[in-house]
Scaffold this motif. Sequence first.
Motif, mmCIF file in Angstrom:
data_model
loop_
_atom_site.group_PDB
_atom_site.id
_atom_site.type_symbol
_atom_site.label_atom_id
_atom_site.label_comp_id
_atom_site.label_asym_id
_atom_site.label_seq_id
_atom_site.Cartn_x
_atom_site.Cartn_y
_atom_site.Cartn_z
ATOM 1 N N UNK A 130 0.813 -1.211 0.000
ATOM 2 C CA UNK A 130 0.000 0.000 0.000
ATOM 3 C C UNK A 130 0.850 1.266 0.000
ATOM 4 N N UNK A 131 1.905 1.289 0.796
ATOM 5 C CA UNK A 131 2.714 2.494 0.929
ATOM 6 C C UNK A 131 3.389 2.918 -0.370
ATOM 7 N N UNK A 132 4.030 2.021 -1.118
ATOM 8 C CA UNK A 132 4.604 2.466 -2.400
ATOM 9 C C UNK A 132 3.553 2.966 -3.386
ATOM 10 N N UNK A 133 2.388 2.308 -3.420
ATOM 11 C CA UNK A 133 1.337 2.781 -4.323
ATOM 12 C C UNK A 133 0.833 4.161 -3.923
ATOM 13 N N UNK A 134 0.700 4.389 -2.613
ATOM 14 C CA UNK A 134 0.243 5.685 -2.136
ATOM 15 C C UNK A 134 1.266 6.768 -2.445
ATOM 16 N N UNK A 135 2.545 6.480 -2.224
ATOM 17 C CA UNK A 135 3.590 7.460 -2.535
ATOM 18 C C UNK A 135 3.670 7.734 -4.034
#
Length: 189
Positions: A130-135
Amino acid sequence: MQLSSVFRHLGRTLLLGWLIVSGLFLLSRSVTDPTLFVQQALESGGRAFSPAEQRLALRRLHHRYGLDQPLFYVALQADATPGWHPTWRWNGLRNQYHSWLTGLLRGDLGTSFRDGAPVARQLGASLRYTLPLTLLALTAGVLVAGAGALLINYYRAVRPVLLAVLHMVQALPLFLLALGLLLLLANPD
């Protein structure tokens, strides 16, 4: 901005954060009942358990998750005398809320009732994707917004058209925009 104003805002923020965290604790205690998971596990085990074995399993589970302790620091107790004369009883630091809050401050998010795995590990596994996609989405949004701002600033003739398109996109219901993006990006055809 004065220093007292900063402390006042910081105090309000900390109070609001504490209220939200306490509300989450109360919601987690009122919604999830580990006894349901034990009953499902006992019923799906294949053999019939006696009521005494079920009570023992429930008692062990309540002790494991600390549910045999009082919920909060104080509790309202009714007297044994006729009529209802409530009194407050101090439970001390051995209660569910104190154990949960100190664990949270140490970074221990507890264990999952369903899987028995640490919640922090499950959260980390979810954040790995989730974090890489959000960034990536944040970076793309900043770049597109910056390019649009530069386009509006340098080419004044494009400004009314681009602003009209942006207002139309903003006026779209979110579920329609999400459905359109889903059909555009996730359609195998």
